[in-house]
Design an enzyme around this catalytic site. Structure first.
Site, PDB file in Angstrom:
ATOM      1  N   PRO A 153       0.513  -3.464   0.913  1.00 16.41           N
ATOM      2  CA  PRO A 153       1.271  -3.086  -0.279  1.00 16.41           C
ATOM      3  C   PRO A 153       0.586  -1.922  -0.996  1.00 16.41           C
ATOM      4  O   PRO A 153      -0.625  -1.951  -1.204  1.00 16.41           O
ATOM      5  CB  PRO A 153       1.239  -4.357  -1.135  1.00 16.41           C
ATOM      6  N   ALA A 180       3.333  -3.986  -4.754  1.00 16.93           N
ATOM      7  CA  ALA A 180       3.308  -5.055  -5.752  1.00 16.93           C
ATOM      8  C   ALA A 180       4.632  -5.076  -6.505  1.00 16.93           C
ATOM      9  O   ALA A 180       5.005  -4.099  -7.149  1.00 16.93           O
ATOM     10  CB  ALA A 180       2.150  -4.829  -6.715  1.00 16.93           C
ATOM     11  N   TYR A 221      -5.682  -8.838 -10.800  1.00 20.14           N
ATOM     12  CA  TYR A 221      -4.403  -9.133 -11.450  1.00 20.14           C
ATOM     13  C   TYR A 221      -4.350 -10.617 -11.838  1.00 20.14           C
ATOM     14  O   TYR A 221      -5.319 -11.349 -11.636  1.00 20.14           O
ATOM     15  CB  TYR A 221      -3.235  -8.668 -10.570  1.00 20.14           C
ATOM     16  N   GLY A 273      -3.945   1.460   5.085  1.00 21.11           N
ATOM     17  CA  GLY A 273      -3.305   1.925   3.866  1.00 21.11           C
ATOM     18  C   GLY A 273      -3.236   3.437   3.758  1.00 21.11           C
ATOM     19  O   GLY A 273      -2.290   4.076   4.220  1.00 21.11           O
TER      20      GLY A 273
HETATM   21  C1  LIG Z   1      -1.697   4.339  -3.883  1.00 17.44           C
HETATM   22  C2  LIG Z   1      -2.188   2.933  -3.663  1.00 17.44           C
HETATM   23  C3  LIG Z   1      -1.496   1.878  -4.208  1.00 17.44           C
HETATM   24  C4  LIG Z   1      -1.911   0.553  -3.990  1.00 17.44           C
HETATM   25  N1  LIG Z   1      -1.151  -0.482  -4.472  1.00 17.44           N
HETATM   26  C5  LIG Z   1      -1.459  -1.758  -4.124  1.00 17.44           C
HETATM   27  C6  LIG Z   1      -0.582  -2.822  -4.402  1.00 17.44           C
HETATM   28  O1  LIG Z   1       0.532  -2.641  -4.897  1.00 17.44           O
HETATM   29  N2  LIG Z   1      -0.977  -4.077  -4.068  1.00 17.44           N
HETATM   30  C7  LIG Z   1      -2.164  -4.326  -3.450  1.00 17.44           C
HETATM   31  O2  LIG Z   1      -2.489  -5.470  -3.171  1.00 17.44           O
HETATM   32  N3  LIG Z   1      -3.003  -3.310  -3.129  1.00 17.44           N
HETATM   33  C8  LIG Z   1      -2.660  -2.049  -3.414  1.00 17.44           C
HETATM   34  N4  LIG Z   1      -3.449  -1.013  -2.997  1.00 17.44           N
HETATM   35  C9  LIG Z   1      -4.612  -1.304  -2.118  1.00 17.44           C
HETATM   36  C10 LIG Z   1      -4.193  -1.172  -0.643  1.00 17.44           C
HETATM   37  O3  LIG Z   1      -3.246  -2.158  -0.301  1.00 17.44           O
HETATM   38  C11 LIG Z   1      -5.417  -1.298   0.285  1.00 17.44           C
HETATM   39  O4  LIG Z   1      -5.926  -2.596   0.152  1.00 17.44           O
HETATM   40  C12 LIG Z   1      -6.480  -0.281  -0.033  1.00 17.44           C
HETATM   41  O5  LIG Z   1      -5.924   1.006  -0.181  1.00 17.44           O
HETATM   42  C13 LIG Z   1      -7.580  -0.247   1.029  1.00 17.44           C
HETATM   43  O6  LIG Z   1      -7.060   0.104   2.287  1.00 17.44           O
HETATM   44  P1  LIG Z   1      -7.189   1.623   2.877  1.00 17.44           P
HETATM   45  O7  LIG Z   1      -8.652   1.976   2.819  1.00 17.44           O
HETATM   46  O8  LIG Z   1      -6.666   1.524   4.279  1.00 17.44           O
HETATM   47  O9  LIG Z   1      -6.379   2.516   2.002  1.00 17.44           O
HETATM   48  C14 LIG Z   1      -3.073   0.314  -3.232  1.00 17.44           C
HETATM   49  C15 LIG Z   1      -3.787   1.388  -2.707  1.00 17.44           C
HETATM   50  C16 LIG Z   1      -3.353   2.685  -2.882  1.00 17.44           C
HETATM   51  C17 LIG Z   1      -4.114   3.814  -2.244  1.00 17.44           C
END
Ligand SMILES: Cc1cc2nc3c(=O)[nH]c(=O)nc-3n(C[C@H](O)[C@H](O)[C@H](O)COP(=O)(O)O)c2cc1C
Length: 365
Positions: free
Chosen positions: A23, A57, A181, A322
């Site tokens: 997400p 989210a 959260y 992500g």
């Molecule tokens: C722009 C953005 C928005 C995010 N929004 C959420 C979210 O809505 N819910 C959530 O659990 N994590 C959110 N995250 C965290 C990501 O789901 C993920 O856990 C995090 O970016 C680490 O993974 P990555 O290194 O592959 O980006 C967000 C991350 C980014 C970069």
């Protein structure tokens, strides 16, 4: 065959591969409603070949939004616009999941780029709630502590939103209990200083998460998977710990949860997070092997061989990619090429695909 591209079944759902889009808020909704942005953004990740797409989210109540432009499922009106996106994801052969969330004291914040901290009420903010009257940090409003009626309302809001998600056609549900959260705020002794049945002991601090999960599992069909996202540690002395995460994961397994999406941090702004490639994968490994439940690994997983290794060595059952998938929606197709794996390409693109590629089996068509 690479392990990353092996199918995976949970309950009645088979993911075509182990790659999931986690997400990620895109701050693009109005009144919680999905629009063309969500179709193009999530749709391109689905045509890019991720086996599972968990939408950002999605607030269970307007006051549970992180920002004014979050998606929501607090009203029936919000079902039709997101159902269009869900349908398209399924048509691409991917599985659509929803992350239901309540931001608690981290609600009513500026969209990144517009400011930081809480939005004043006269500029579109709203009063926030939490387990205790403790703010996230400087620049953030102090929440009012939820009373028993407010807690019961949170549980009812998760349950009603889960029902709407089902109507919208989602095939997977994730409860957001991470990143500081509301549910995480109840879990951590650093944000929860209650003296009633929802604070103090491990049993009391985990009560709200357990009650939300039980309520959601009641409306979420038995043949559809349920995930919970947990922060495995607060990265702060005296905070929520990996040992508590493992203990909670064991309990959640008994409550009908299928997979722990294992993240970390987010409770306090000054935490000492140690970042690096795959920095949270060790947490997913510990939860998987000590709590006996499937896990998702997330956090700086960017390379095909790295992702394949995580699945092959049984540290996790899914990898969530992500920011790398924000940079490259076709990451799964590129990962397949890097691993020498024939991949299923969208059939309209077959003429551009490497030899040996097969047309994707598009369900729903
Ligand atoms: C722009 C953005 C928005 C995010 N929004 C959420 C979210 O809505 N819910 C959530 O659990 N994590 C959110 N995250 C965290 C990501 O789901 C993920 O856990 C995090 O970016 C680490 O993974 P990555 O290194 O592959 O980006 C967000 C991350 C980014 C970069």
């Amino acid at each position: 065959m690479s392990h990353l591209f092996s199918p995976y079944t949970l309950r009645g759902i088979t993911f075509p591969n182990r790659i999931a889009v986690p997400p990620m808020c895109t701050y693009s909704a109005e009144d919680g409603m999905a629009n063309d942005w969500h179709l193009a953004h999530l749709g391109s990740r689905a045509s890019g070949g991720a086996g599972l797409i968990i939408t950002e989210a999605t607030a269970v109540t307007p006051i549970g939004r992180i920002s004014p432009n979050d998606l929501g499922l607090w009203s029936d009106e919000q079902i039709t616009p997101i159902a269009r996106v869900v349908r398209f994801i399924h048509q691409q052969g991917s599985v659509a999941g929803v992350q239901l969330a309540h931001a608690g004291r981290k609600g009513a914040t500026w969209v990144p780029g517009n400011g930081s901290g809480s939005i004043p009420i006269d500029q579109g903010g709203w009063p926030v709630v939490g387990p205790s009257a403790l703010s996230f940090g400087p620049g953030y409003d102090t929440p009012s502590a939820l009373d028993e009626t407010g807690i019961q309302q949170v549980i009812a809001d998760f349950s009603a939103s889960a029902q709407r998600a089902l109507t919208a056609g989602y095939r997977l549900m994730e409860v957001h209990a991470a990143h500081g959260y509301l549910l995480h705020q109840f879990l951590s002794p650093l944000s929860n200083q209650r003296t009633d049945a929802y604070g103090g002991s491990f049993e009391n601090r985990t009560r709200l998460t357990r009650e939300v999960v039980a309520a959601v599992r009641q409306v979420w069909p038995q043949d559809l998977p349920l995930f919970v996202r947990l922060s495995a540690t607060d990265w702060v002395e005296g905070g929520w710990s990996l040992e508590e995460t493992i203990a909670l994961a064991k309990i959640l397994r008994g409550e009908g949860v299928d997979l722990i999406d294992t993240s970390s941090g987010g409770l306090l702004p000054n935490a000492n997070m140690v970042l690096g490639p795959g920095y949270q994968t060790g947490f997913a490994n510990r939860v998987r092997n000590e709590a006996g439940i499937a896990t998702g690994a997330v956090g700086l997983i960017t390379a095909a061989a790295q992702a394949d290794h995580i699945i092959r060595t049984q540290q996790a059952d899914l990898v969530l990619v992500g920011r790398e998938i924000l940079r490259d929606p076709y990451w799964p197709l590129h990962a397949a090429q890097a691993l020498g794996q024939a991949a299923a390409w969208p059939s309209p693109y077959l003429r551009a695909a490497p030899s040996g590629s097969v047309p994707r089996n598009r369900c729903g068509q």
